[in-house]
Design an enzyme around this catalytic site. Structure first.
Site, PDB file in Angstrom:
ATOM      1  N   LYS A   1       0.863  -1.189   0.000  1.00  0.00           N
ATOM      2  CA  LYS A   1       0.000   0.000   0.000  1.00  0.00           C
ATOM      3  C   LYS A   1       0.889   1.224   0.000  1.00  0.00           C
ATOM      4  CE  LYS A   1      -4.451   1.033   0.337  1.00  0.00           C
ATOM      5  NZ  LYS A   1      -5.634   0.220  -0.039  1.00  0.00           N
TER       6      LYS A   1
ATOM      7  N   ASP B   1      -7.171   4.312  -4.265  1.00  0.00           N
ATOM      8  CA  ASP B   1      -7.801   4.194  -2.945  1.00  0.00           C
ATOM      9  C   ASP B   1      -8.385   5.591  -2.678  1.00  0.00           C
ATOM     10  OD1 ASP B   1      -7.907   2.193  -0.484  1.00  0.00           O
ATOM     11  OD2 ASP B   1      -7.467   4.128   0.396  1.00  0.00           O
TER      12      ASP B   1
HETATM   13  P1  NDP Z   1     -12.967   7.905  -2.502  1.00  0.00           P
HETATM   14  O1  NDP Z   1     -11.885   8.878  -2.367  1.00  0.00           O
HETATM   15  O2  NDP Z   1     -13.603   7.676  -3.822  1.00  0.00           O
HETATM   16  O3  NDP Z   1     -14.148   8.244  -1.479  1.00  0.00           O
HETATM   17  C1  NDP Z   1     -13.906   8.334  -0.119  1.00  0.00           C
HETATM   18  C2  NDP Z   1     -15.187   8.767   0.574  1.00  0.00           C
HETATM   19  O4  NDP Z   1     -15.034   8.662   1.979  1.00  0.00           O
HETATM   20  C3  NDP Z   1     -15.538  10.210   0.301  1.00  0.00           C
HETATM   21  O5  NDP Z   1     -16.941  10.365   0.387  1.00  0.00           O
HETATM   22  C4  NDP Z   1     -14.825  10.924   1.452  1.00  0.00           C
HETATM   23  O6  NDP Z   1     -15.368  12.186   1.758  1.00  0.00           O
HETATM   24  C5  NDP Z   1     -15.073   9.955   2.572  1.00  0.00           C
HETATM   25  N1  NDP Z   1     -13.982  10.087   3.561  1.00  0.00           N
HETATM   26  C6  NDP Z   1     -12.657   9.906   3.343  1.00  0.00           C
HETATM   27  N2  NDP Z   1     -11.952  10.123   4.445  1.00  0.00           N
HETATM   28  C7  NDP Z   1     -12.856  10.464   5.382  1.00  0.00           C
HETATM   29  C8  NDP Z   1     -12.736  10.810   6.727  1.00  0.00           C
HETATM   30  N3  NDP Z   1     -11.526  10.862   7.342  1.00  0.00           N
HETATM   31  N4  NDP Z   1     -13.873  11.075   7.414  1.00  0.00           N
HETATM   32  C9  NDP Z   1     -15.093  11.039   6.781  1.00  0.00           C
HETATM   33  N5  NDP Z   1     -15.250  10.702   5.492  1.00  0.00           N
HETATM   34  C10 NDP Z   1     -14.154  10.424   4.802  1.00  0.00           C
HETATM   35  O7  NDP Z   1     -12.390   6.537  -1.916  1.00  0.00           O
HETATM   36  P2  NDP Z   1     -12.952   5.043  -2.077  1.00  0.00           P
HETATM   37  O8  NDP Z   1     -14.427   5.047  -2.224  1.00  0.00           O
HETATM   38  O9  NDP Z   1     -12.132   4.359  -3.084  1.00  0.00           O
HETATM   39  O10 NDP Z   1     -12.553   4.428  -0.654  1.00  0.00           O
HETATM   40  C11 NDP Z   1     -13.466   4.344   0.443  1.00  0.00           C
HETATM   41  C12 NDP Z   1     -13.001   3.237   1.383  1.00  0.00           C
HETATM   42  O11 NDP Z   1     -13.008   1.987   0.677  1.00  0.00           O
HETATM   43  C13 NDP Z   1     -11.583   3.388   1.931  1.00  0.00           C
HETATM   44  O12 NDP Z   1     -11.545   2.856   3.243  1.00  0.00           O
HETATM   45  C14 NDP Z   1     -10.759   2.492   0.999  1.00  0.00           C
HETATM   46  O13 NDP Z   1      -9.574   2.057   1.625  1.00  0.00           O
HETATM   47  C15 NDP Z   1     -11.735   1.355   0.798  1.00  0.00           C
HETATM   48  N6  NDP Z   1     -11.507   0.498  -0.369  1.00  0.00           N
HETATM   49  C16 NDP Z   1     -11.414   1.036  -1.624  1.00  0.00           C
HETATM   50  C17 NDP Z   1     -11.227   0.207  -2.721  1.00  0.00           C
HETATM   51  C18 NDP Z   1     -11.202   0.724  -4.108  1.00  0.00           C
HETATM   52  O14 NDP Z   1     -11.103  -0.093  -5.030  1.00  0.00           O
HETATM   53  N7  NDP Z   1     -11.297   2.013  -4.339  1.00  0.00           N
HETATM   54  C19 NDP Z   1     -11.066  -1.252  -2.550  1.00  0.00           C
HETATM   55  C20 NDP Z   1     -11.254  -1.703  -1.193  1.00  0.00           C
HETATM   56  C21 NDP Z   1     -11.443  -0.842  -0.157  1.00  0.00           C
HETATM   57  P3  NDP Z   1     -14.715  13.533   1.122  1.00  0.00           P
HETATM   58  O15 NDP Z   1     -15.284  13.626  -0.250  1.00  0.00           O
HETATM   59  O16 NDP Z   1     -15.140  14.598   2.044  1.00  0.00           O
HETATM   60  O17 NDP Z   1     -13.231  13.310   1.136  1.00  0.00           O
HETATM   61  O1  2IT Z   2      -8.013  -1.523  -0.452  1.00  0.00           O
HETATM   62  C1  2IT Z   2      -8.002  -2.024  -1.591  1.00  0.00           C
HETATM   63  O2  2IT Z   2      -8.151  -3.233  -1.772  1.00  0.00           O
HETATM   64  C2  2IT Z   2      -7.823  -1.124  -2.736  1.00  0.00           C
HETATM   65  N1  2IT Z   2      -7.747   0.090  -2.562  1.00  0.00           N
HETATM   66  C3  2IT Z   2      -7.712  -1.684  -4.127  1.00  0.00           C
HETATM   67  C4  2IT Z   2      -6.321  -2.181  -4.385  1.00  0.00           C
HETATM   68  C5  2IT Z   2      -6.038  -2.612  -5.800  1.00  0.00           C
HETATM   69  O3  2IT Z   2      -4.875  -2.938  -6.039  1.00  0.00           O
HETATM   70  O4  2IT Z   2      -6.929  -2.641  -6.644  1.00  0.00           O
END
Ligand code: NDP
Ligand code: 2IT
Length: 449
Positions: A122, A162
């Site tokens: 990561k 992420d």
């Molecule tokens: P994005 O950046 O697309 O969206 C993140 C969302 O969470 C936004 O709405 C953001 O609000 C909110 N957010 C982020 N940090 C905070 C915080 N400290 N407090 C409150 N709200 C917060 O990210 P993703 O949707 O990709 O990721 C969301 C979660 O999913 C994370 O935990 C990530 O690790 C996990 N994840 C993502 C994967 C992927 O493929 N993208 C795969 C597996 C897990 P704002 O707009 O205000 O920043």
């Molecule tokens: O937390 C996760 O699994 C991710 N942000 C996706 C990682 C990836 O390599 O697609």
């Protein structure tokens, strides 16, 4: 086991999130160690909690006014026993070595559950993309890659998105990598379709979470149809979780961002979701703007002094935390269960604090931990790597079908592993044990390296 945890606490006392993630995994793999006394002699726990490599670097970049800024870049290459390091990049002001180490540690076991050959890593930066122009984000990504490029490669380490890293950032990062190496390879996943991306990758994490929830419900002869759901976040994962819940006949009542949340009693339908996508992905705005178009919905501003998260106080059947780590504490968890929530399926990584997990496990609700439930994203990243290697693209239906099969398989793996160790229905134990055994066996096969 306690010795190992106290050793990592002593060594890096400030790495609270990393300690939390390690503690949760080690607690649940205790019976595996009891069955395999040789693991102790081989110091498998000590090896698993120590990253193979930690990279930290300076990222200097210039804003639109000519002012220079310096951020910190990270890449933690945690474990390569079953494949090249694989995992996302996070750009958020809260990013620290502790956050990246916890995410890398979780990624090792998550990737192992997908059945694909991917190790765990990561990375990211404390850079805050909010309010920055496209040109500033591009210069930052180029500066970040100007160092990262020498450490990664399609057979070495394959980053992805992420929090704060989506299609736009992957484009700028890829462009810089290609220029520096003079090579067009599958070094990043989450690429645009036109230049090596995979269909379904943008949707994969959210869709996979909902496929996993459907599998958990099926164990009780139940389904998502007609269920009221709470979703947090409004980014990539929250959006496609909402989309798939709607497709399966469920209702979504909430979405949030770091400024606050919206509650729409009438339900967020496909049209409203498209509006959310426009607000968040195109205008890069705030979730509160939802209420300008749909005034029947309520917006509640986040209050950092509150000891609970009001989003989790609404009556519902299912909850899909999809924002960030530790967004559910014990009090939230208790309120959720009292208000009818009997399924929690984690889109975010480690959204439930350990005391909240305890509530879910003790109350025997259907609780799908992130490393199992949200593995669909990295799984389709693995499929993107496979397509890149073949220089072919699979059609949408084929990737979606493979994603569904992988989520089914992860679910079954969790159920079987928990049953094997007498902890039926405990998906936390099932996911940790199955992920751990696979990685440790590979490490032992490969000797002391
Ligand atoms: P994005 O950046 O697309 O969206 C993140 C969302 O969470 C936004 O709405 C953001 O609000 C909110 N957010 C982020 N940090 C905070 C915080 N400290 N407090 C409150 N709200 C917060 O990210 P993703 O949707 O990709 O990721 C969301 C979660 O999913 C994370 O935990 C990530 O690790 C996990 N994840 C993502 C994967 C992927 O493929 N993208 C795969 C597996 C897990 P704002 O707009 O205000 O920043
Ligand atoms: O937390 C996760 O699994 C991710 N942000 C996706 C990682 C990836 O390599 O697609």
């Amino acid at each position: 086991m306690e010795q190992i945890v106290s050793r990592i606490v002593q060594r890096d006392p400030e790495q609270k999130e990393f300690h939390q993630a390690v503690h949760e995994v080690l607690e649940t793999v205790r019976p595996v160690l009891e069955r395999n006394p040789e693991f102790r002699k081989q110091a498998v726990l000590e090896r698993v909690v120590e990253p193979e490599r930690v990279l930290m670097f300076r990222v200097p970049w210039m804003d639109d006014q000519g002012q220079v800024h310096v951020n910190r870049g990270f890449r933690v290459e945690m474990n390569s026993a079953i494949g090249p390091y694989k995992g996302g990049l996070r750009f958020h002001p809260s990013v620290s070595l502790s956050i990246i180490k916890f995410l890398a540690f979780e990624q090792v076991f998550k990737n192992s559950l997908t059945t694909l050959h991917m190790g765990g890593g990561k990375g990211g930066s404390d850079f805050d993309p909010k309010g920055r122009s496209d040109a500033e984000v591009m210069r930052f990504c180029q500066a970040f890659m100007a160092e990262l490029f020498r450490h990664i490669g399609p057979n070495t380490d394959v980053p992805a998105g992420d929090i704060g890293v989506g299609g736009r950032e992957i484009g700028y990062l890829f462009g810089m990598y290609k220029k520096l190496r003079n090579e067009f390879t599958g070094v990043l996943t989450g690429k645009s379709l036109a230049w090596g991306g995979s269909l379904i990758r943008p949707e994969a994490t959210g869709y996979g979470v909902v496929y996993f929830a459907a599998e958990m419900l099926a164990t009780r002869g139940d389904r998502l149809e007609g269920k009221n759901c709470l979703v947090s976040g409004s980014g990539n994962v929250a959006q496609f979780t909402t989309e798939k819940i709607l497709e399966m006949g469920g209702r979504v009542l909430t979405l949030s961002d770091s400024s606050g949340y919206i509650f729409d009693e009438e339900g967020i339908d496909h049209e409203k979701l498209n509006h959310v996508k426009e607000i968040k992905n195109i205008r890069r705005g705030r979730i509160r703007e939802y209420c300008q178009r749909y005034p029947a919905a309520v917006y509640v501003e986040a209050d950092p002094d509150l000891e609970y998260n009001p989003l989790w106080t609404h009556r519902a059947d299912c909850a899909f935390p999809s924002a960030t780590q530790n967004e559910i504490n014990a009090r939230d968890a208790q309120t959720m269960v009292e208000n009818g929530v009997f399924l929690v399926c984690e889109g975010a990584n480690m959204p439930s604090a350990p005391s909240a997990v305890e509530v879910f496990v003790e109350q025997k609700i259907l609780y799908g931990p992130g490393k199992a439930a949200n593995a669909g994203g990295v799984a389709v990243s693995g499929l993107e790597m496979a397509q890149n290697s073949m220089r072919l693209n699979w059609p949408r239906a084929e990737v979606d079908e493979r994603l569904q099969q992988i989520m089914k398989c992860i679910h079954k793996t969790c159920v079987d592993a928990s049953a094997e160790y007498g902890m039926e229905g405990n998906y936390v134990a099932g996911a940790n044990i199955a992920g751990f055994v696979n990685v440790v066996n590979a490490m032992l096969d490969q000797g002391l390296v």
